[in-house]
Every structure is written in C-alpha cells, then in structure tokens.
Design a protein around this motif. Structure first.
Motif, PDB file in Angstrom:
ATOM      1  N   LYS A  40       9.071  78.885  37.270  1.00 35.17           N
ATOM      2  CA  LYS A  40      10.353  78.421  36.896  1.00 35.17           C
ATOM      3  C   LYS A  40      11.243  80.088  37.421  1.00 35.17           C
ATOM      4  O   LYS A  40      10.757  80.897  36.590  1.00 35.17           O
ATOM      5  N   LEU A  41      12.061  80.427  38.515  1.00 31.95           N
ATOM      6  CA  LEU A  41      12.200  81.836  38.407  1.00 31.95           C
ATOM      7  C   LEU A  41      13.145  82.813  37.365  1.00 31.95           C
ATOM      8  O   LEU A  41      13.216  83.214  37.239  1.00 31.95           O
ATOM      9  N   THR A  42      14.415  81.494  37.370  1.00 31.25           N
ATOM     10  CA  THR A  42      15.427  81.719  37.162  1.00 31.25           C
ATOM     11  C   THR A  42      15.821  80.133  36.274  1.00 31.25           C
ATOM     12  O   THR A  42      15.310  79.370  36.461  1.00 31.25           O
TER      13      THR A  42
ATOM     14  N   ASN B  66      22.576  90.094  36.916  1.00 27.52           N
ATOM     15  CA  ASN B  66      22.159  88.654  37.284  1.00 27.52           C
ATOM     16  C   ASN B  66      21.001  89.454  38.312  1.00 27.52           C
ATOM     17  O   ASN B  66      20.256  88.461  39.146  1.00 27.52           O
ATOM     18  N   ASN B  67      20.398  90.703  38.529  1.00 28.86           N
ATOM     19  CA  ASN B  67      19.385  90.614  38.913  1.00 28.86           C
ATOM     20  C   ASN B  67      18.277  90.679  38.052  1.00 28.86           C
ATOM     21  O   ASN B  67      17.533  90.232  37.216  1.00 28.86           O
ATOM     22  N   ILE B  68      16.597  90.202  39.136  1.00 33.61           N
ATOM     23  CA  ILE B  68      15.818  89.595  38.699  1.00 33.61           C
ATOM     24  C   ILE B  68      15.095  90.489  38.969  1.00 33.61           C
ATOM     25  O   ILE B  68      14.556  91.335  39.747  1.00 33.61           O
TER      26      ILE B  68
ATOM     27  N   LYS C 165      12.713  94.678  41.913  1.00 32.61           N
ATOM     28  CA  LYS C 165      14.432  93.988  41.280  1.00 32.61           C
ATOM     29  C   LYS C 165      14.995  93.628  43.198  1.00 32.61           C
ATOM     30  O   LYS C 165      14.338  93.683  43.373  1.00 32.61           O
ATOM     31  N   MET C 166      15.035  91.992  42.721  1.00 35.78           N
ATOM     32  CA  MET C 166      15.553  90.785  43.234  1.00 35.78           C
ATOM     33  C   MET C 166      16.710  90.554  43.145  1.00 35.78           C
ATOM     34  O   MET C 166      17.088  90.564  41.551  1.00 35.78           O
ATOM     35  N   SER C 167      17.969  90.599  44.255  1.00 32.83           N
ATOM     36  CA  SER C 167      19.068  89.709  44.191  1.00 32.83           C
ATOM     37  C   SER C 167      19.254  88.175  44.831  1.00 32.83           C
ATOM     38  O   SER C 167      18.729  88.513  45.709  1.00 32.83           O
ATOM     39  N   LEU C 168      19.356  87.547  44.139  1.00 29.31           N
ATOM     40  CA  LEU C 168      19.617  86.237  44.534  1.00 29.31           C
ATOM     41  C   LEU C 168      21.158  86.369  44.688  1.00 29.31           C
ATOM     42  O   LEU C 168      21.360  84.417  44.509  1.00 29.31           O
TER      43      LEU C 168
ATOM     44  N   ASN D  44      20.063  85.454  51.530  1.00 30.77           N
ATOM     45  CA  ASN D  44      19.652  86.835  52.438  1.00 30.77           C
ATOM     46  C   ASN D  44      19.072  87.662  51.129  1.00 30.77           C
ATOM     47  O   ASN D  44      19.570  88.747  50.902  1.00 30.77           O
ATOM     48  N   ILE D  45      18.036  87.275  51.181  1.00 33.78           N
ATOM     49  CA  ILE D  45      18.040  87.722  49.363  1.00 33.78           C
ATOM     50  C   ILE D  45      17.054  88.806  49.385  1.00 33.78           C
ATOM     51  O   ILE D  45      16.486  89.828  50.796  1.00 33.78           O
TER      52      ILE D  45
END
Length: 424
Positions: A102-104, A161-163, A173-176, A181-182
């Motif tokens: 469960k990522l988010t 909401n950055n992961i 650091k990841m943006s969904l 376009n991840i």
C-alpha cells in the motif's frame, strides 16, 4: 507514461483460481484502457501459488483476490474502463502477482511478472504496476520500487502530496499528481546515503548519513549534526522531526524554519530519572522506559506510545515527559483507535485500553490454536488476517469484527496467504 494496456486493441487475460470452484471469467482488453475490478473491494489478498483443484492448469505466480464489504472474496479480474467485461479472442496476457504494498491511501503497488502482447504480437514485459484503489486504474510504475527496513514506514507524504520512500540506501521523492507521467528523483545530495530517515510536511528530510545526523532541507541546503548522536527517527502527527537517541536516551527535535535548522533536546531520560526517582525506582524507570524505545511506536493526538519487547511507555506531547506504562507481551502493533491500541504476536490478537492500559486478548477462540501469518486493521478496529488452524491444519482467512466476533472468509488446506492489504 500511459495506461498500461491502452495501446493493445485486443488481448486475452488469463487468471487461474487456486481453489475456488466458481467459473472464472477470462477477461481481455479491447480498444481503450483496461483496469482491475477492485472499486468495490475493501481489501486485496495475494495467495502463494499451489496446485489447482479440478484439474486446472497451475500458474507460476500468485493469485490476487479482493475482499468485499460482505466478507466474501472474489478473484480479481481485468475489465474495460467502463467496467464492462472484456472480449477474449486473439492474444494472451499473463499476470503473476508476487507481492503488494500500500503505497498511499489512494494507490497500491503490485509486483510480479506482467506480460502482454502488443497489437502485432510482440511481447511487452512489466514488473511493477501502480493501481488506483478507488477504481482499479493501472499504470506502469517502472523500476525504483520502494524497499523498507523494520524501523521505516512504507513512505512519507508531505503537504503537497509528494511521496518519499527508501530505494536501497537512497531516498526517492515521487509525484503521483499525474500517474500517467510519474516523476521521481533522488532526494539526497549526490554521494549521500541514508540509514534511518523521516520527512516532515514541508519536505525536510532527517536522516543518518556518514558519521552524523543530517537534514536535507526542503529549500535544498544541508545541515549536519556531528555530535555523535544516533538512533531511530520519525515524524510526529504535529510535524516534528524526532530522533530517539539510543545511547544517551534522549528525545531530540530538529526544527527547520526559514531555511535554518535548530536542535532541541525535548527530554532526557537519565536527567528526569535523577531528578524524580532514587535507588531501585530510578533503575526500574530507566530500564522500562529506555527498553521500550528500541521497538515500535503508535501515536494519537496527545501521546506517542513506545511499544517495547516487554515494557511500554508514552510521552505526552504537552511536555514531552516519558512515563512507564508497565509490562506487556511482545507484540506487533496493528493500529490505534480513539479508545484502544491493537496488536498481535504469532498466536494471539490483543487490544489495550488507552485509559486504563488493561490488556485483553480478542477474537480467536480459546478452544483452538492459531498461528498468525499476516494481519491488517481498519481505522475502526476491524482486523483481517490469515492463519494456520492447528486442530485440522487448514489455512484460513478471517475477520475479527469491532465487537470481537470472528468471521471466516476463506479456508484452504493447500495454500497460504502471502500478502494482505486494506485499500478502501
């Protein structure tokens, strides 16, 4: 990055049931975007592979099921974007699920072997799928899959909401914001690696690196504390970056304001013990509280609870003073509600009253023994778990309702639940 199967005009997706005897719909993608039919699910279950009943072919991977609000389980299928069944005539797609995370709150990550053919028959291979839990939309996650240590959460999420997640010794650091376009980047400066880490709502990252404690500031600069402090770290609900120092038994806060970092000792266990206890009382206090800091935590609006192997303590957020809560069985914490803390060991589930700290076993019948494999808990205190029932050697999946009653969802003698997550 597009929906994974949007380029495929016609596919057959073959999924095999491990032991359910109902007829399995064999879905396939038509023109448009395929998705998983999990919009009505409250949980997902991945079973380890085993020989199938009824003479059906054995797959080489795990089998994915969804848990419905009714308590029933159903094989997860692929459907068209509008939810309609997928026609199957020409091409084959194989889906093997080995694990999930469960990522988010909105996305779950499936890892395994995903193979499809394009419109002219060329094979396409993927290893990680990002699935939106509200509707089952599927995206190619690519590589750089999150990894974790026992003292890490699966991820941190900032106020934008950055992961942030661990990838080996790197912090990503990841943006969904646009899952088609991840975007992701290595968050620490070049050459920096992290042991423990924590990220606050502004994106400031506290981590152990080299011989010291460091802060990668959201503004891009770096702060280093080379005093020799070390320990576990976390972010509180009220957005504090906290280091629990192991050797000197101190709670230290690193605060970032206007690009400047300040270090503050919020609590010193030895100083407090010397000022408030003498003799054996002081020894018992430092042993019980200090011992609890090495394991896991639970948190609500008012307190941080430290769950030790044999002793618990809690710190009040009003003054950051630690108090011993007594001795408890060693357990893994499943979750916390307004009134109770829930946990488990390998054979029992427990709830601890937050006002009295009385411990109560829950759910499992005393007339049998269960070896618990995995468990997850809802916000309301409902526990779903897999276990081996000793009386007949059958592996079960069951739910313990908030009132303490247990309801069997599934039971099999030939397979084990490999992963279990609540999603909606």
């Amino acid at each position: 990055m597009k929906f994974l199967w949007s380029v495929v005009p016609l596919l057959i997706i073959t999924l095999f049931s491990c032991s359910h005897d109902e007829d399995i719909d064999v879905p396939a993608a038509t023109k448009g975007k395929a998705k998983l039919d999990i919009g009505d699910a409250k949980g997902l279950m991945v079973y380890e592979n085993s020989a199938l009943s009824g003479g059906r072919v054995k797959t080489s991977g795990s089998t994915l099921y969804k848990l419905l609000p009714s308590g029933e389980s159903r094989l997860v299928k692929f459907v068209n974007a509008d939810g309609s069944a997928i026609d199957t005539t020409k091409m084959t797609m194989v889906v093997e699920v080995y694990n999930m995370m469960k990522l988010t709150d909105d996305y779950i990550l499936l890892s395994g072997n995903f193979q499809v053919n394009d419109s002219i028959g060329n094979p396409l291979v993927y290893t990680n799928l990002l699935v939106r839990t509200v509707d089952g939309a599927i995206y190619d996650f690519g590589e750089s899959v999150p990894s974790s240590r026992d003292d890490d959460p699966a991820y941190y999420q900032d106020g934008n909401n950055n992961i942030y997640y661990r990838y080996g010794s790197m912090i990503m650091k990841m943006s969904l914001a646009d899952p088609d376009n991840i975007t992701r980047e290595a968050y620490l400066p070049d050459g920096q690696t992290a042991g423990g880490y924590a990220v606050d709502q502004e994106g400031n990252c506290l981590y152990t690196g080299g011989n010291g404690i460091k802060v990668r500031k959201a503004s891009g600069g770096l702060y280093a504390d080379m005093s020799g402090a070390f320990g576990s770290m976390f972010t509180t609900l009220d957005n504090r970056l906290i280091l629990v120092e192991g050797q000197d038994k101190r709670i230290i806060q690193y605060k970032v304001e206007n690009g400047n970092v300040t270090k503050e000792i919020l609590f010193s266990l030895y100083d407090y013990a010397n000022a408030n206890f003498t003799g054996t009382e002081s020894t018992a206090y430092t042993s019980n509280v200090g011992g609890s800091w090495y394991f896991t935590r639970a948190e609500d609006e008012d307190f941080i609870y430290f769950i030790g192997g044999w002793a618990w303590s809690r710190i009040s957020k009003s003054d950051y003073v630690a108090h011993s809560l007594g001795a408890f069985p060693e357990m893994k914490i499943l979750g916390i509600t307004d009134t109770h803390i829930y946990g488990r060991d390998n054979y029992k589930f427990y709830k601890v009253d937050k006002s009295t700290f009385q411990l109560e076993p829950i759910g499992l019948p005393a007339t049998d023994t269960y070896e618990i494999y995995s468990a997850t808990m809802s916000r309301e205190g409902e526990i779903t778990f897999s276990a081996l029932r000793y009386s007949d050697g059958v592996k079960i999946v069951a739910t313990i309702k908030a009132d303490g009653t247990m309801v069997i969802i599934d039971e099999h003698s030939d397979r084990k639940l490999q992963a279990l997550e609540r999603i909606n």
